[in-house]
Design a protein around this motif. Structure first.
Motif, PDB file in Angstrom:
ATOM      1  N   ASP A   1       0.836  -1.190   0.000  1.00  0.00           N
ATOM      2  CA  ASP A   1       0.000   0.000   0.000  1.00  0.00           C
ATOM      3  C   ASP A   1       0.878   1.250   0.000  1.00  0.00           C
ATOM      4  O   ASP A   1       2.000   1.230   0.516  1.00  0.00           O
ATOM      5  N   ARG A   2       0.363   2.340  -0.540  1.00  0.00           N
ATOM      6  CA  ARG A   2       1.106   3.604  -0.543  1.00  0.00           C
ATOM      7  C   ARG A   2       1.408   4.091   0.875  1.00  0.00           C
ATOM      8  O   ARG A   2       2.329   4.845   1.094  1.00  0.00           O
ATOM      9  N   ASP A   3       0.596   3.667   1.852  1.00  0.00           N
ATOM     10  CA  ASP A   3       0.784   4.063   3.249  1.00  0.00           C
ATOM     11  C   ASP A   3       1.660   3.087   4.024  1.00  0.00           C
ATOM     12  O   ASP A   3       1.695   3.129   5.255  1.00  0.00           O
ATOM     13  N   PHE A   4       2.376   2.215   3.323  1.00  0.00           N
ATOM     14  CA  PHE A   4       3.269   1.245   3.939  1.00  0.00           C
ATOM     15  C   PHE A   4       4.199   1.947   4.929  1.00  0.00           C
ATOM     16  O   PHE A   4       4.673   3.052   4.681  1.00  0.00           O
TER      17      PHE A   4
ATOM     18  N   PHE B   1      22.106   0.377  14.681  1.00  0.00           N
ATOM     19  CA  PHE B   1      22.720   1.192  13.635  1.00  0.00           C
ATOM     20  C   PHE B   1      21.634   1.716  12.701  1.00  0.00           C
ATOM     21  O   PHE B   1      20.758   0.978  12.280  1.00  0.00           O
ATOM     22  N   ASN B   2      21.705   2.974  12.383  1.00  0.00           N
ATOM     23  CA  ASN B   2      20.785   3.615  11.450  1.00  0.00           C
ATOM     24  C   ASN B   2      19.313   3.402  11.771  1.00  0.00           C
ATOM     25  O   ASN B   2      18.536   2.971  10.926  1.00  0.00           O
ATOM     26  N   PRO B   3      18.905   3.688  12.997  1.00  0.00           N
ATOM     27  CA  PRO B   3      17.480   3.560  13.306  1.00  0.00           C
ATOM     28  C   PRO B   3      16.675   4.513  12.427  1.00  0.00           C
ATOM     29  O   PRO B   3      17.083   5.664  12.230  1.00  0.00           O
ATOM     30  N   SER B   4      15.585   4.015  11.870  1.00  0.00           N
ATOM     31  CA  SER B   4      14.791   4.836  10.965  1.00  0.00           C
ATOM     32  C   SER B   4      13.414   4.232  10.788  1.00  0.00           C
ATOM     33  O   SER B   4      13.191   3.059  11.091  1.00  0.00           O
ATOM     34  N   THR B   5      12.499   5.040  10.276  1.00  0.00           N
ATOM     35  CA  THR B   5      11.182   4.572   9.870  1.00  0.00           C
ATOM     36  C   THR B   5      11.041   4.884   8.389  1.00  0.00           C
ATOM     37  O   THR B   5      11.299   6.011   7.960  1.00  0.00           O
ATOM     38  N   TYR B   6      10.669   3.884   7.623  1.00  0.00           N
ATOM     39  CA  TYR B   6      10.547   4.008   6.167  1.00  0.00           C
ATOM     40  C   TYR B   6       9.066   4.042   5.810  1.00  0.00           C
ATOM     41  O   TYR B   6       8.311   3.167   6.223  1.00  0.00           O
ATOM     42  N   ARG B   7       8.672   5.045   5.029  1.00  0.00           N
ATOM     43  CA  ARG B   7       7.258   5.221   4.705  1.00  0.00           C
ATOM     44  C   ARG B   7       7.041   5.249   3.197  1.00  0.00           C
ATOM     45  O   ARG B   7       7.820   5.848   2.459  1.00  0.00           O
ATOM     46  N   GLY B   8       5.948   4.605   2.800  1.00  0.00           N
ATOM     47  CA  GLY B   8       5.529   4.646   1.403  1.00  0.00           C
ATOM     48  C   GLY B   8       6.430   3.852   0.486  1.00  0.00           C
ATOM     49  O   GLY B   8       7.372   3.184   0.910  1.00  0.00           O
ATOM     50  N   HIS B   9       6.126   3.953  -0.806  1.00  0.00           N
ATOM     51  CA  HIS B   9       6.893   3.213  -1.806  1.00  0.00           C
ATOM     52  C   HIS B   9       8.335   3.695  -1.864  1.00  0.00           C
ATOM     53  O   HIS B   9       9.264   2.896  -2.032  1.00  0.00           O
ATOM     54  N   GLY B  10       8.537   5.002  -1.683  1.00  0.00           N
ATOM     55  CA  GLY B  10       9.901   5.533  -1.650  1.00  0.00           C
ATOM     56  C   GLY B  10      10.688   4.989  -0.464  1.00  0.00           C
ATOM     57  O   GLY B  10      11.886   4.741  -0.568  1.00  0.00           O
ATOM     58  N   GLY B  11      10.002   4.783   0.646  1.00  0.00           N
ATOM     59  CA  GLY B  11      10.647   4.227   1.826  1.00  0.00           C
ATOM     60  C   GLY B  11      11.107   2.797   1.611  1.00  0.00           C
ATOM     61  O   GLY B  11      12.167   2.396   2.103  1.00  0.00           O
ATOM     62  N   ILE B  12      10.318   2.029   0.870  1.00  0.00           N
ATOM     63  CA  ILE B  12      10.711   0.648   0.552  1.00  0.00           C
ATOM     64  C   ILE B  12      11.994   0.665  -0.265  1.00  0.00           C
ATOM     65  O   ILE B  12      12.942  -0.080   0.018  1.00  0.00           O
ATOM     66  N   ARG B  13      12.026   1.520  -1.271  1.00  0.00           N
ATOM     67  CA  ARG B  13      13.223   1.611  -2.118  1.00  0.00           C
ATOM     68  C   ARG B  13      14.435   2.081  -1.307  1.00  0.00           C
ATOM     69  O   ARG B  13      15.545   1.565  -1.468  1.00  0.00           O
ATOM     70  N   GLN B  14      14.228   3.069  -0.436  1.00  0.00           N
ATOM     71  CA  GLN B  14      15.316   3.583   0.402  1.00  0.00           C
ATOM     72  C   GLN B  14      15.843   2.486   1.331  1.00  0.00           C
ATOM     73  O   GLN B  14      17.059   2.318   1.471  1.00  0.00           O
ATOM     74  N   PHE B  15      14.940   1.735   1.960  1.00  0.00           N
ATOM     75  CA  PHE B  15      15.342   0.643   2.848  1.00  0.00           C
ATOM     76  C   PHE B  15      16.215  -0.355   2.089  1.00  0.00           C
ATOM     77  O   PHE B  15      17.291  -0.735   2.554  1.00  0.00           O
ATOM     78  N   HIS B  16      15.776  -0.755   0.910  1.00  0.00           N
ATOM     79  CA  HIS B  16      16.525  -1.737   0.127  1.00  0.00           C
ATOM     80  C   HIS B  16      17.898  -1.195  -0.262  1.00  0.00           C
ATOM     81  O   HIS B  16      18.905  -1.910  -0.170  1.00  0.00           O
ATOM     82  N   THR B  17      17.964   0.058  -0.668  1.00  0.00           N
ATOM     83  CA  THR B  17      19.240   0.673  -1.014  1.00  0.00           C
ATOM     84  C   THR B  17      20.187   0.660   0.176  1.00  0.00           C
ATOM     85  O   THR B  17      21.373   0.326   0.044  1.00  0.00           O
ATOM     86  N   GLU B  18      19.676   1.010   1.351  1.00  0.00           N
ATOM     87  CA  GLU B  18      20.515   1.025   2.556  1.00  0.00           C
ATOM     88  C   GLU B  18      20.984  -0.373   2.932  1.00  0.00           C
ATOM     89  O   GLU B  18      22.120  -0.548   3.384  1.00  0.00           O
ATOM     90  N   VAL B  19      20.136  -1.374   2.763  1.00  0.00           N
ATOM     91  CA  VAL B  19      20.535  -2.760   3.046  1.00  0.00           C
ATOM     92  C   VAL B  19      21.697  -3.157   2.130  1.00  0.00           C
ATOM     93  O   VAL B  19      22.694  -3.730   2.576  1.00  0.00           O
ATOM     94  N   LEU B  20      21.578  -2.827   0.843  1.00  0.00           N
ATOM     95  CA  LEU B  20      22.631  -3.189  -0.118  1.00  0.00           C
ATOM     96  C   LEU B  20      23.951  -2.476   0.161  1.00  0.00           C
ATOM     97  O   LEU B  20      25.015  -2.995  -0.159  1.00  0.00           O
ATOM     98  N   GLU B  21      23.889  -1.280   0.761  1.00  0.00           N
ATOM     99  CA  GLU B  21      25.111  -0.547   1.091  1.00  0.00           C
ATOM    100  C   GLU B  21      25.895  -1.224   2.213  1.00  0.00           C
ATOM    101  O   GLU B  21      27.112  -1.133   2.257  1.00  0.00           O
ATOM    102  N   VAL B  22      25.212  -1.909   3.110  1.00  0.00           N
ATOM    103  CA  VAL B  22      25.836  -2.457   4.312  1.00  0.00           C
ATOM    104  C   VAL B  22      26.087  -3.964   4.221  1.00  0.00           C
ATOM    105  O   VAL B  22      27.052  -4.468   4.777  1.00  0.00           O
ATOM    106  N   TRP B  23      25.221  -4.682   3.504  1.00  0.00           N
ATOM    107  CA  TRP B  23      25.264  -6.141   3.500  1.00  0.00           C
ATOM    108  C   TRP B  23      25.574  -6.695   2.113  1.00  0.00           C
ATOM    109  O   TRP B  23      25.005  -6.248   1.125  1.00  0.00           O
TER     110      TRP B  23
END
Length: 106
Positions: free
Chosen positions: A31-34, A43-65
């Motif tokens: 949902d858009r309200d994800f 490390f890097n505590p955050s809240t990810y919102r919406g479709h952009g937040g999903i993309r941001q979360f994935h990008t950050e995961v790839l940077e570290v892992w």
């Protein structure tokens, strides 16, 4: 054997897309309200919102892992909520550090 609820099946498809790196497929399922509240992370505590937040979360995961997975051990409905008990594991990019933990998502 009884049939899975549509909500449980949706969460399982979303986790499979995340684990496969199919982020646009994951976005299409959400949902858009994800909201993903990771504010309890050390490390890097955050809240990810919406479709952009999903993309941001994935990008950050790839940077570290080098790799990270969220394997469902149990996914079930409780009223209007779906609870997913997960075993997560990954290997740090650069450090090679391996981590594993159990977590839950609602």
């Amino acid at each position: 054997m009884h049939e899975k609820s549509p909500s449980v099946a949706l969460v399982e498809r979303a986790l499979a897309a995340l684990n496969a790196g199919k982020i646009e497929e994951l976005v299409a399922l959400c949902d858009r309200d994800f909201e993903l509240d990771m504010s309890d992370r050390v490390f890097n505590p955050s809240t990810y919102r919406g479709h952009g937040g999903i993309r941001q979360f994935h990008t950050e995961v790839l940077e570290v892992w080098d790799h990270y997975t969220w394997e469902p051990e149990q996914v079930c409905c409780h009223g209007d909520l779906v609870v997913a008990l997960l075993r997560t594991s990954g290997q740090g990019r650069g450090s090679g550090l391996e981590v594993e933990r159990q977590t839950a998502m609602i």
